[in-house]
Design a protein around this motif. Structure first.
Motif, short mmCIF file in Angstrom:
data_model
loop_
_atom_site.label_atom_id
_atom_site.label_comp_id
_atom_site.label_asym_id
_atom_site.label_seq_id
_atom_site.Cartn_x
_atom_site.Cartn_y
_atom_site.Cartn_z
N GLU A 1 -7.77 9.63 3.56
CA GLU A 1 -8.62 9.37 2.39
C GLU A 1 -9.01 7.90 2.36
OE1 GLU A 1 -8.12 10.09 -2.43
OE2 GLU A 1 -6.36 9.53 -1.25
N ILE A 2 -10.21 7.62 1.85
CA ILE A 2 -10.63 6.23 1.67
C ILE A 2 -11.57 6.15 0.47
CG2 ILE A 2 -12.65 6.39 3.19
CD1 ILE A 2 -12.07 3.52 4.11
N SER A 3 -11.40 5.12 -0.34
CA SER A 3 -12.37 4.84 -1.40
C SER A 3 -13.42 3.89 -0.84
CB SER A 3 -11.68 4.23 -2.62
OG SER A 3 -11.04 3.02 -2.26
N ALA B 1 -20.66 4.33 -5.09
CA ALA B 1 -19.22 4.31 -4.81
C ALA B 1 -18.66 5.72 -4.87
CB ALA B 1 -18.51 3.42 -5.82
N GLY B 2 -17.53 5.93 -4.21
CA GLY B 2 -16.91 7.25 -4.25
C GLY B 2 -15.61 7.27 -3.48
N ASN B 3 -15.18 8.47 -3.17
CA ASN B 3 -13.92 8.70 -2.47
C ASN B 3 -14.17 9.74 -1.39
OD1 ASN B 3 -10.97 8.29 -2.37
ND2 ASN B 3 -10.88 10.46 -2.90
N SER B 4 -13.74 9.44 -0.17
CA SER B 4 -13.96 10.34 0.96
C SER B 4 -12.62 10.88 1.46
CB SER B 4 -14.68 9.60 2.09
OG SER B 4 -14.75 10.40 3.26
N ILE B 5 -12.55 12.20 1.64
CA ILE B 5 -11.32 12.82 2.13
C ILE B 5 -11.63 13.66 3.37
CG2 ILE B 5 -10.12 12.85 -0.08
CD1 ILE B 5 -10.98 15.72 -0.49
#
Length: 281
Positions: free
Chosen positions: A70-72, A45-49
């Motif tokens: 941004e999307i988690s 899991a993570g966060n993309s910017i």
């Protein structure tokens, strides 16, 4: 034209998927009129910017090669890249990305994201020379993804692979200098929006000179680094309208999607006026 659809056998970390995409880009610089699609499930899991997005200290944040919001994401989300080597505009790449996003999710994307009750999809785009890049992160059904690829692209040939990249490339996407961009706030700022997309300029002055300036946003551009580089050219210059005109001239040569060029010119003009007023206090 053949579309090579590379499906990775094992899950990858986000930065590993980015590094393999970079390998494909390098190969496409040597090819003409080629299309590659790369798909892998994500391991963590993570966060993309997006490339210009302001870093906000969220855990496991990865900065994309493309612009956008941004999307988690969670384990087993799909990371998909569509890469083409041909002469075309960023607008055409954006139209293709929106068609894919709508096909996969069933929902027209708004500001780069398609959301439904329990499904989400984000896309980002850019162009490096003649190589067009679309990045997609989604938890939509894999059958929907495969169906859309088969119906939106010609002569799709699937190949199962074990994606491998150099450790140097993998690590490059974890460097603070890459991920932490935009994590500062300066005293003067200006923003402009267009249908969910935005651009923001922040600046700090010292002794009537622009000491620091920062561009952030969720728009798309090509060449990808040029919006940042164009604005950084103002650092160290006196507060003079001539320099801002020069930056506008540079932006006229940049392809931008999501925003209108007027949005960019507005924040430049507005920030200049705020700098002048601040200087004269």
């Amino acid at each position: 034209m053949i579309t090579k659809f590379l499906i990775n056998k094992e899950k990858l970390k986000f930065n590993e998927a980015q590094a393999f995409t970079e390998e494909i880009i390098k190969n496409l610089f040597k090819e003409i009129n080629s299309t590659y699609i790369f798909l892998t499930y994500l391991k963590e899991a993570g966060n993309s910017i997006g490339l210009y997005y302001k870093y906000t200290s969220k855990e496991n944040t990865y900065r994309r090669l493309t612009g956008g919001p941004e999307i988690s994401f969670h384990e087993d989300y799909e990371y998909i890249t569509i890469l083409t080597s041909r002469v075309e505009t960023l607008k055409k790449i954006n139209d293709r990305a929106k068609n894919i996003a709508k096909c996969v999710s069933g929902i027209e994307p708004y500001a780069g994201i398609s959301l439904s009750r329990d499904k989400k999809l984000l896309y980002g785009i850019t162009k490096l020379g003649n190589v067009g890049l679309i990045e997609i992160i989604t938890n939509n059904n894999n059958k929907d993804v495969n169906w859309c690829i088969e119906h939106l692209f010609e002569n799709v040939i699937e190949e199962k692979i074990n994606a491998k990249s150099s450790q140097e490339a993998v690590n490059s996407y974890l460097k603070d200098s890459w991920i932490l961009y935009g994590n500062k706030n300066y005293e003067l700022s200006s923003s402009s929006t267009n249908n969910g997309f935005f651009i923001n300029l922040n600046a700090k002055i010292k002794d009537n000179y622009i000491e620091h300036i920062l561009l952030t946003g969720n728009f798309y551009a090509s060449p990808p680094m040029e919006p940042i580089n164009a604005v950084l050219a103002l650092e160290g210059t006196p507060i003079n309208e001539v320099y801002f005109y020069g930056i506008k001239a540079r932006f006229k040569k940049i392809e931008i999607e999501g925003l209108n060029r007027e949005n960019v010119f507005y924040v430049l003009d507005d920030l200049y006026n705020k700098l002048i007023n601040f200087e004269n206090k």
